[in-house]
Design a protein around this motif. Structure first.
Motif, PDB file in Angstrom:
ATOM      1  N   ASP A 227      36.916  14.588  33.519  1.00 33.09           N
ATOM      2  CA  ASP A 227      36.539  16.005  33.392  1.00 33.09           C
ATOM      3  C   ASP A 227      35.780  16.244  32.086  1.00 33.09           C
ATOM      4  OD1 ASP A 227      37.715  16.568  35.824  1.00 33.09           O
ATOM      5  OD2 ASP A 227      39.571  17.356  34.959  1.00 33.09           O
ATOM      6  N   ALA A 228      36.226  15.566  31.028  1.00 26.00           N
ATOM      7  CA  ALA A 228      35.543  15.725  29.728  1.00 26.00           C
ATOM      8  C   ALA A 228      34.128  15.147  29.802  1.00 26.00           C
ATOM      9  CB  ALA A 228      36.343  15.028  28.630  1.00 26.00           C
ATOM     10  N   ILE A 229      33.968  14.023  30.481  1.00 25.50           N
ATOM     11  CA  ILE A 229      32.626  13.437  30.652  1.00 25.50           C
ATOM     12  C   ILE A 229      31.744  14.407  31.451  1.00 25.50           C
ATOM     13  CG2 ILE A 229      31.327  11.541  31.747  1.00 25.50           C
ATOM     14  CD1 ILE A 229      33.789   9.732  31.169  1.00 25.50           C
ATOM     15  N   HIS A 230      32.334  14.999  32.484  1.00 20.75           N
ATOM     16  CA  HIS A 230      31.595  15.955  33.322  1.00 20.75           C
ATOM     17  C   HIS A 230      31.144  17.164  32.487  1.00 20.75           C
ATOM     18  CE1 HIS A 230      31.012  18.978  36.566  1.00 20.75           C
ATOM     19  NE2 HIS A 230      30.539  17.933  37.190  1.00 20.75           N
ATOM     20  N   ALA A 231      32.063  17.673  31.665  1.00 19.06           N
ATOM     21  CA  ALA A 231      31.728  18.841  30.827  1.00 19.06           C
ATOM     22  C   ALA A 231      30.583  18.507  29.868  1.00 19.06           C
ATOM     23  CB  ALA A 231      32.966  19.297  30.061  1.00 19.06           C
ATOM     24  N   LEU A 232      30.564  17.291  29.355  1.00 21.04           N
ATOM     25  CA  LEU A 232      29.481  16.895  28.446  1.00 21.04           C
ATOM     26  C   LEU A 232      28.165  16.739  29.219  1.00 21.04           C
ATOM     27  CD1 LEU A 232      31.365  14.235  26.284  1.00 21.04           C
ATOM     28  CD2 LEU A 232      30.709  16.548  25.581  1.00 21.04           C
ATOM     29  N   ALA A 233      28.251  16.075  30.380  1.00 24.55           N
ATOM     30  CA  ALA A 233      27.034  15.791  31.160  1.00 24.55           C
ATOM     31  C   ALA A 233      26.359  17.073  31.632  1.00 24.55           C
ATOM     32  CB  ALA A 233      27.381  14.900  32.352  1.00 24.55           C
ATOM     33  N   THR A 234      27.160  18.096  31.927  1.00 27.92           N
ATOM     34  CA  THR A 234      26.602  19.355  32.428  1.00 27.92           C
ATOM     35  C   THR A 234      26.247  20.325  31.297  1.00 27.92           C
ATOM     36  OG1 THR A 234      28.848  20.230  32.631  1.00 27.92           O
ATOM     37  CG2 THR A 234      27.870  19.259  34.625  1.00 27.92           C
ATOM     38  N   GLY A 235      26.648  19.987  30.072  1.00 30.82           N
ATOM     39  CA  GLY A 235      26.367  20.870  28.940  1.00 30.82           C
ATOM     40  C   GLY A 235      27.424  21.939  28.746  1.00 30.82           C
ATOM     41  N   GLU A 236      28.443  21.916  29.606  1.00 30.40           N
ATOM     42  CA  GLU A 236      29.537  22.893  29.477  1.00 30.40           C
ATOM     43  C   GLU A 236      30.252  22.707  28.131  1.00 30.40           C
ATOM     44  OE1 GLU A 236      33.761  23.263  31.646  1.00 30.40           O
ATOM     45  OE2 GLU A 236      32.118  22.540  32.904  1.00 30.40           O
ATOM     46  N   SER A 237      30.350  21.451  27.700  1.00 31.32           N
ATOM     47  CA  SER A 237      30.857  21.165  26.351  1.00 31.32           C
ATOM     48  C   SER A 237      29.724  20.513  25.564  1.00 31.32           C
ATOM     49  CB  SER A 237      32.042  20.198  26.418  1.00 31.32           C
ATOM     50  OG  SER A 237      32.298  19.683  25.109  1.00 31.32           O
ATOM     51  N   GLN A 238      29.605  20.929  24.309  1.00 27.76           N
ATOM     52  CA  GLN A 238      28.564  20.309  23.472  1.00 27.76           C
ATOM     53  C   GLN A 238      29.199  19.587  22.299  1.00 27.76           C
ATOM     54  OE1 GLN A 238      25.478  23.217  22.797  1.00 27.76           O
ATOM     55  NE2 GLN A 238      25.005  23.202  24.973  1.00 27.76           N
ATOM     56  N   LYS A 239      30.478  19.223  22.472  1.00 25.90           N
ATOM     57  CA  LYS A 239      31.179  18.542  21.374  1.00 25.90           C
ATOM     58  C   LYS A 239      30.583  17.163  21.144  1.00 25.90           C
ATOM     59  CE  LYS A 239      35.680  18.821  20.890  1.00 25.90           C
ATOM     60  NZ  LYS A 239      37.134  18.842  21.179  1.00 25.90           N
ATOM     61  N   PHE A 240      30.388  16.811  19.901  1.00 27.85           N
ATOM     62  CA  PHE A 240      29.896  15.456  19.591  1.00 27.85           C
ATOM     63  C   PHE A 240      31.010  14.433  19.843  1.00 27.85           C
ATOM     64  CE2 PHE A 240      29.115  11.970  16.505  1.00 27.85           C
ATOM     65  CZ  PHE A 240      27.920  11.515  17.046  1.00 27.85           C
ATOM     66  N   ARG A 241      32.220  14.749  19.365  1.00 29.19           N
ATOM     67  CA  ARG A 241      33.382  13.878  19.591  1.00 29.19           C
ATOM     68  C   ARG A 241      34.417  14.613  20.432  1.00 29.19           C
ATOM     69  NH1 ARG A 241      32.363  11.865  14.214  1.00 29.19           N
ATOM     70  NH2 ARG A 241      32.277   9.586  14.386  1.00 29.19           N
ATOM     71  N   THR A 242      34.885  13.977  21.508  1.00 32.32           N
ATOM     72  CA  THR A 242      35.985  14.539  22.293  1.00 32.32           C
ATOM     73  C   THR A 242      37.149  13.558  22.225  1.00 32.32           C
ATOM     74  OG1 THR A 242      34.375  15.574  23.793  1.00 32.32           O
ATOM     75  CG2 THR A 242      36.664  15.444  24.554  1.00 32.32           C
ATOM     76  N   LEU A 243      38.178  13.957  21.503  1.00 25.91           N
ATOM     77  CA  LEU A 243      39.371  13.110  21.333  1.00 25.91           C
ATOM     78  C   LEU A 243      40.414  13.555  22.350  1.00 25.91           C
ATOM     79  CD1 LEU A 243      41.109  11.058  19.665  1.00 25.91           C
ATOM     80  CD2 LEU A 243      41.659  12.948  18.125  1.00 25.91           C
ATOM     81  N   LEU A 244      40.805  12.627  23.226  1.00 26.64           N
ATOM     82  CA  LEU A 244      41.689  12.991  24.338  1.00 26.64           C
ATOM     83  C   LEU A 244      43.035  12.282  24.250  1.00 26.64           C
ATOM     84  CD1 LEU A 244      38.819  12.586  26.810  1.00 26.64           C
ATOM     85  CD2 LEU A 244      40.182  14.661  26.788  1.00 26.64           C
ATOM     86  N   GLY A 245      44.073  12.950  24.737  1.00 25.18           N
ATOM     87  CA  GLY A 245      45.391  12.314  24.829  1.00 25.18           C
ATOM     88  C   GLY A 245      46.287  12.712  23.667  1.00 25.18           C
ATOM     89  N   GLN A 246      47.595  12.767  23.967  1.00 25.20           N
ATOM     90  CA  GLN A 246      48.573  13.196  22.973  1.00 25.20           C
ATOM     91  C   GLN A 246      48.635  12.224  21.801  1.00 25.20           C
ATOM     92  OE1 GLN A 246      50.127  16.211  23.549  1.00 25.20           O
ATOM     93  NE2 GLN A 246      50.541  15.960  21.375  1.00 25.20           N
ATOM     94  N   ALA A 247      48.677  10.911  22.114  1.00 29.37           N
ATOM     95  CA  ALA A 247      48.856   9.906  21.059  1.00 29.37           C
ATOM     96  C   ALA A 247      47.721   9.985  20.039  1.00 29.37           C
ATOM     97  CB  ALA A 247      48.914   8.510  21.674  1.00 29.37           C
ATOM     98  N   GLY A 248      46.485  10.013  20.519  1.00 29.57           N
ATOM     99  CA  GLY A 248      45.332  10.055  19.621  1.00 29.57           C
ATOM    100  C   GLY A 248      45.319  11.320  18.786  1.00 29.57           C
ATOM    101  N   ASN A 249      45.655  12.442  19.417  1.00 26.92           N
ATOM    102  CA  ASN A 249      45.627  13.712  18.687  1.00 26.92           C
ATOM    103  C   ASN A 249      46.744  13.794  17.650  1.00 26.92           C
ATOM    104  OD1 ASN A 249      43.415  15.733  19.490  1.00 26.92           O
ATOM    105  ND2 ASN A 249      43.983  14.752  21.421  1.00 26.92           N
ATOM    106  N   ASP A 250      47.932  13.232  18.003  1.00 28.16           N
ATOM    107  CA  ASP A 250      49.029  13.217  17.026  1.00 28.16           C
ATOM    108  C   ASP A 250      48.663  12.340  15.822  1.00 28.16           C
ATOM    109  OD1 ASP A 250      50.485  14.807  18.694  1.00 28.16           O
ATOM    110  OD2 ASP A 250      51.856  13.238  19.394  1.00 28.16           O
ATOM    111  N   LEU A 251      48.099  11.167  16.132  1.00 26.05           N
ATOM    112  CA  LEU A 251      47.716  10.258  15.045  1.00 26.05           C
ATOM    113  C   LEU A 251      46.625  10.872  14.173  1.00 26.05           C
ATOM    114  CD1 LEU A 251      47.768   6.974  17.134  1.00 26.05           C
ATOM    115  CD2 LEU A 251      49.041   7.292  14.994  1.00 26.05           C
ATOM    116  N   MET A 252      45.680  11.549  14.806  1.00 24.92           N
ATOM    117  CA  MET A 252      44.586  12.166  14.039  1.00 24.92           C
ATOM    118  C   MET A 252      45.116  13.289  13.145  1.00 24.92           C
ATOM    119  SD  MET A 252      41.581  12.074  13.123  1.00 24.92           S
ATOM    120  CE  MET A 252      40.349  11.290  14.125  1.00 24.92           C
ATOM    121  N   ALA A 253      46.102  14.027  13.665  1.00 24.04           N
ATOM    122  CA  ALA A 253      46.691  15.104  12.844  1.00 24.04           C
ATOM    123  C   ALA A 253      47.350  14.498  11.597  1.00 24.04           C
ATOM    124  CB  ALA A 253      47.709  15.884  13.676  1.00 24.04           C
TER     125      ALA A 253
END
Ligand SMILES: NC(=O)c1ccc[n+]([C@@H]2O[C@H](COP(=O)([O-])OP(=O)(O)OC[C@H]3O[C@@H](n4cnc5c(N)ncnc54)[C@H](OP(=O)(O)O)[C@@H]3O)[C@@H](O)[C@H]2O)c1
Length: 272
Positions: A227-253
């Motif tokens: 879904d995140a790839i789709h949002a980027l491909a269609t321009g719905e999201s223009q985020k340069f970096r999309t960090l997905l998943g609980q583990a990655g987001n917890d570690l990044m915090a």
């Protein structure tokens, strides 16, 4: 006009799911893989064309890009998805494993990007979506240094390229995922081992226990990544970096909250 997406590594996992997702939503899909003769699922779709591609082979990249452009006339989005990881102490890694890790996860996307740049320049636009990992922006597991290296390099490549491609209307995006369900990633890991040296046994044992303790339930839903790839491909999201998943987001915090020395010591404690 129907849009077209070109995807590497569509024989399994995220690549295959992404190919199916876009095809079901009316996109044309250039699905590439090393062994098209084994594919039986993607072949059922009229709007998916399969091309043989080992991303480490510059000549094959040249041929596959030409074939895809000839078949669909215009490629709008290219997803650099093909990738794999090696684990185990760096000291034990074969020279060929080090080269393979770089060739697949870094040189591969470079080859594909260079293959499509003339087409994107001629079209005055296009988008590259590079599939990275949270291991591309932080370290989280001992014995993963080569994989870390490759995804950090992919991140640097993507960020560095942003400046030269922006004036040409060529967009770059990064997806940073964690472990997700239903892929072949853990089965294709290359483990670096040594028959005699025991000095790394403690940390290797803890890493192995962590990997073998990961149940399918604990992994992320790959549809969220698609879904995140789709949002980027269609321009719905223009985020340069999309960090997905609980583990990655917890570690990044955590990574953002404390100095690097504190972060490294805290992660190391999990494997002490
Ligand atoms: N699953 C995870 O835990 C995880 C976490 C973070 C990031 N990622 C990243 O997500 C991406 C997709 O992986 P996945 O999870 O979907 O795993 P996967 O099911 O193992 O898919 C990897 C794909 O890459 C292909 N591939 C391997 N070597 C290739 C080469 N030389 N040329 C072209 N294709 C090649 C594989 O094809 P073959 O069938 O020919 O081997 C397969 O289609 C990778 O970039 C990976 O690093 C995965």
């Amino acid at each position: 006009m129907t849009k077209t997406i070109f995807i590497t590594g569509t024989s399994s996992g995220l690549g295959k799911l992404t190919a199916l997702h876009f095809a079901k939503r009316g996109w044309n899909v250039a699905a590439t893989m090393r062994t098209p003769e084994k594919e039986s699922e993607l072949t059922a779709y009229d709007n998916i064309k399969i091309f043989k591609l080992d991303v480490t082979d510059v000549q094959q990249v040249q041929i596959a890009t030409e074939q895809a452009i000839t078949a669909f006339r215009k490629i709008d989005v290219v997803v650099n998805n093909a990738g794999a990881g090696s684990y185990g102490p760096l000291e034990f890694a074969e020279e060929s494993t080090i080269d393979w890790q770089f060739a697949l996860n870094v040189r591969g996307p470079i080859n594909v990007i260079r293959g499509f740049l003339p087409h994107f320049r001629a079209n005055k636009g296009g988008m590259f979506i590079n599939i990275s990992s949270f291991m591309g922006v932080l370290s989280a597991v001992p014995t993963g240094s080569l994989y870390n290296m490759s995804k950090f390099a992919l991140e640097g490549l993507t960020e560095g390229l942003y400046y030269e491609l922006k004036p040409l209307n060529i967009e770059l995006r990064l997806i940073e995922q964690g472990g997700s369900k239903g892929n072949n990633f853990l089965n294709s890991v290359v483990f670096n081992t040594h028959p005699e040296i025991r000095d790394y046994d403690g940390v290797v044992g803890k890493v192995n226990a962590m990997f073998s303790g990961v149940t399918e339930d604990a992994l992320d839903d790959p549809q969220a990544i698609v879904d995140a790839i789709h949002a980027l491909a269609t321009g719905e999201s223009q985020k340069f970096r999309t960090l997905l998943g609980q583990a990655g987001n917890d570690l990044m915090a955590l990574r953002n909250a404390v100095p690097i020395e504190e972060y490294l010591a805290k992660i190391a404690l999990n494997f002490a």
